[in-house]
Design an enzyme around this catalytic site. Structure first.
Site, PDB file in Angstrom:
ATOM      1  N   PHE A 121      -5.005   4.359   0.396  1.00 43.13           N
ATOM      2  CA  PHE A 121      -6.043   3.473  -0.133  1.00 43.13           C
ATOM      3  C   PHE A 121      -5.659   2.828  -1.462  1.00 43.13           C
ATOM      4  O   PHE A 121      -6.456   2.775  -2.391  1.00 43.13           O
ATOM      5  CB  PHE A 121      -7.377   4.211  -0.263  1.00 43.13           C
ATOM      6  CG  PHE A 121      -7.697   5.120   0.891  1.00 43.13           C
ATOM      7  CD1 PHE A 121      -7.534   4.676   2.202  1.00 43.13           C
ATOM      8  CD2 PHE A 121      -8.130   6.414   0.680  1.00 43.13           C
ATOM      9  CE1 PHE A 121      -7.816   5.517   3.272  1.00 43.13           C
ATOM     10  CE2 PHE A 121      -8.409   7.256   1.747  1.00 43.13           C
ATOM     11  CZ  PHE A 121      -8.259   6.811   3.041  1.00 43.13           C
ATOM     12  N   HIS A 122      -4.426   2.290  -1.518  1.00 45.78           N
ATOM     13  CA  HIS A 122      -3.960   1.580  -2.700  1.00 45.78           C
ATOM     14  C   HIS A 122      -3.551   0.146  -2.367  1.00 45.78           C
ATOM     15  O   HIS A 122      -2.488  -0.308  -2.780  1.00 45.78           O
ATOM     16  CB  HIS A 122      -2.773   2.318  -3.333  1.00 45.78           C
ATOM     17  CG  HIS A 122      -3.086   3.681  -3.825  1.00 45.78           C
ATOM     18  ND1 HIS A 122      -2.094   4.620  -4.105  1.00 45.78           N
ATOM     19  CD2 HIS A 122      -4.257   4.298  -4.103  1.00 45.78           C
ATOM     20  CE1 HIS A 122      -2.647   5.733  -4.529  1.00 45.78           C
ATOM     21  NE2 HIS A 122      -3.970   5.562  -4.533  1.00 45.78           N
ATOM     22  N   PRO A 123      -4.348  -0.612  -1.613  1.00 45.66           N
ATOM     23  CA  PRO A 123      -3.946  -1.989  -1.316  1.00 45.66           C
ATOM     24  C   PRO A 123      -3.813  -2.794  -2.602  1.00 45.66           C
ATOM     25  O   PRO A 123      -4.609  -2.643  -3.533  1.00 45.66           O
ATOM     26  CB  PRO A 123      -5.094  -2.508  -0.440  1.00 45.66           C
ATOM     27  CG  PRO A 123      -6.274  -1.674  -0.825  1.00 45.66           C
ATOM     28  CD  PRO A 123      -5.705  -0.315  -1.116  1.00 45.66           C
ATOM     29  N   ASP A 180       0.847  -1.189   0.000  1.00 38.41           N
ATOM     30  CA  ASP A 180       0.000   0.000   0.000  1.00 38.41           C
ATOM     31  C   ASP A 180       0.884   1.240   0.000  1.00 38.41           C
ATOM     32  O   ASP A 180       2.037   1.199   0.433  1.00 38.41           O
ATOM     33  CB  ASP A 180      -0.900  -0.001   1.238  1.00 38.41           C
ATOM     34  CG  ASP A 180      -2.042   0.997   1.156  1.00 38.41           C
ATOM     35  OD1 ASP A 180      -2.267   1.568   0.073  1.00 38.41           O
ATOM     36  OD2 ASP A 180      -2.716   1.205   2.184  1.00 38.41           O
TER      37      ASP A 180
END
Length: 543
Positions: free
Chosen positions: A477-479, A297
């Protein structure tokens, strides 16, 4: 969708950024019966259409899974919030809409670790295929694709120009195209917005495809598991309105439920680390140890400033300004509600010793406070002129995991991102903090700053910044990466054609397959993966 639907050629699980692309492309030639299953509702909502409406959907359980992580050790055991789209368009229906491809070297790295056909020369055609770009068709951009990519600039706040001047004082080049031939520099962000409205993959791809007789879409249906016979995926079991139903796949099952949803579904289906599955009382269908591992992330870190000149706070921090902005949007589809709050930024090196740009900068002509879930809003805006400057390391080394807490599909998995667990990540973000301080001390930005409110002028040393980072750093919020693409089942989940190792007729096609995280926002790379994945399935890509 008709209630008697019990089979399709292709079953796509998840109607998000990737799933909508897959559904549109696989149904395009009319030869295949395609079923798209989405747990959430339709995206036909005003607060999704309006670009800054994501302030409303941020804590809206009707369209948002609203996941929370386990306590993160390096962040003083803070729990990290993970909003994920539970709606057609997925997270692309609730995000900040920045369209960034990542650096060309990101994809060269994918190929270097054995993923043939995933170098920059291989993925660029699929980026172009998806785009109708403001700059028109060229060697780098598409001119007639489904997704509209808009260059911010016309309605960005004038203070963005001050940020550009400050960056130039430090030697950072101003770029007219942040998705262009040069990777290093600052400029206006590009966004997936069309005529003042969010242009997600649900709008760009799925909606035009809905008239096709060979495409069926179910909303409000949660897939509970993949059905496997022998070593072949043959369908899925879903629950809708409390009723269980099995649906058969004549060709393939495609998981596009995202970096949390896709591995979660594999684990519920008995596909994953055998010991973990047995611990939950799940029969092991296929022992695949890397399912849920390699969670990556991007984190972010902010500096806030009160300004001596007007900013968006001056417009949106009072009722008169809000009414004016609302009227401007309603009449003209323009103004501060018609774009992203992330208006400017870029990709820079935090130190000359860095081999390539390692920090993504965000310049926001607005400073705001994050609200609580009870307020149902993302932000609280004060009327005092202010702005923020943020930094996000591009290629973090920390790795986390996702695993089951229950065999019940309605129970969210344990999400442990392990943010800042790698010492190099902490060193890099402290380096970025000093860079932001240097930017704020330039002649250009210094001339419009009245006061640094966060972290404040007393924060000076590495130790000071480290303490503040542990208290304030958050996920952007980039898993990704939890079904990693690679050459063997010991180190990855899918092969270079996105097929699950050791199983037939089952693929994962979304951000979960990233071997390493791209150097920027992940929505555009996710849609690119879907374009390329659809080409694999349709036999259009022979590389």
């Amino acid at each position: 969708m008709a209630n008697d639907m019990n089979s399709a050629d292709y079953i796509i699980v998840g109607g998000g950024s990737a799933g909508c692309v897959m559904a549109a492309r696989l149904s395009e030639n009319g030869r295949h019966k395609v079923l798209l299953i989405e747990a959430g509702p339709s995206d036909r909502r005003f607060d999704i259409d309006v670009p800054v409406g994501y302030a409303r959907t941020y804590f809206d359980a009707r369209v948002n899974w609203m996941f929370n992580s386990a306590p993160v050790p390096a962040l003083k055991d803070r729990v990290v919030y993970y909003p994920r789209g539970k709606v057609l368009g997925g997270s692309g229906s609730i995000n900040a809409m920045v369209f960034a491809r990542g650096q060309a070297e990101d994809f060269e790295d994918w190929e270097k670790v054995g993923n043939q056909g995933w170098g920059w020369r291989d993925v660029l055609p699929f980026y172009k295929k998806m785009e109708t770009h403001d700059f028109g068709a060229s060697d780098l951009h598409g001119g007639d694709g489904p997704m509209h990519v808009t260059q911010m600039g016309r309605d960005t706040h004038p203070i963005c120009e001050t940020f550009f001047k400050a960056a130039e004082e430090l030697g950072f080049k101003h770029l007219s195209d942040l998705n262009g031939a040069e990777a290093e520099g600052v400029g206006h962000y590009q966004v997936n917005i069309k005529k003042g409205q969010r242009h997600s993959s649900a709008k760009a791809y799925l909606r035009p495809a809905l008239k096709r007789g060979n495409l069926e879409v179910i909303t409000g249906a949660q897939v509970l598991k993949v059905l496997v016979e022998g070593k072949r995926a043959v369908g899925v079991q879903l629950r809708r309105d409390g009723i269980l139903q099995d649906v058969r796949a004549q060709r393939e099952v495609i998981l596009s439920a995202g970096a949390i949803g896709s591995p979660h579904l594999l684990l519920l289906s008995g596909i994953g680390p055998a010991a973990d599955l047995k611990a939950q009382g799940i029969d092991v269908v296929h022992d695949l140890p890397m399912v849920g591992q390699n969670l990556m992330d991007h984190i972010c870190y902010d500096h806030y400033f009160e300004a001596t000149v007007p900013t968006l706070n001056s417009e949106l921090g009072n009722w008169f300004g809000k009414i004016k902005a609302g009227a401007q949007y309603a009449l003209l589809r323009r103004g501060p509600l018609a774009g992203s709050l992330n208006q400017a930024g870029g990709f820079v090196r935090s130190s000359p010793s860095r081999a390539r740009p390692n920090i993504q900068l965000y310049f926001c002509p607005l400073a705001y406070e994050k609200a609580s879930p009870d307020s149902r809003e993302l932000i609280i805006v004060r009327s005092t002129p202010a702005f923020s400057l943020s930094a996000s390391p591009c290629r973090p080394k920390s790795r986390g995991y996702l695993r089951l807490k229950s065999r019940d599909a309605s129970v969210a998995p344990e999400i442990q991102p392990n943010l800042l667990s790698h010492p190099d990540d902490m060193a890099e973000i402290i380096e970025a903090a000093h860079l932001m301080r240097r930017l704020s001390n330039t002649k250009a930005l210094g001339s419009v700053i009245r006061l640094e409110t966060k972290p404040g002028p007393r924060t000076q040393s590495d130790a000071d910044f480290e303490a503040y980072v542990k208290e304030s750093t958050y996920s952007i919020f980039h898993p990704s990466g939890t079904c990693r693409m690679g050459t063997n089942a010991a180190e990855s989940v899918v092969d270079s054609r996105l097929r699950v190792h050791g199983l037939q007729s089952l693929r994962v096609i979304d951000s979960a397959i990233f071997p390493s995280i791209p150097s920027a926002n992940t929505n555009a790379p996710t849609m690119m993966v879907a374009e390329k994945g659809a080409a694999f399935l349709l036999g259009e890509d022979n590389r």
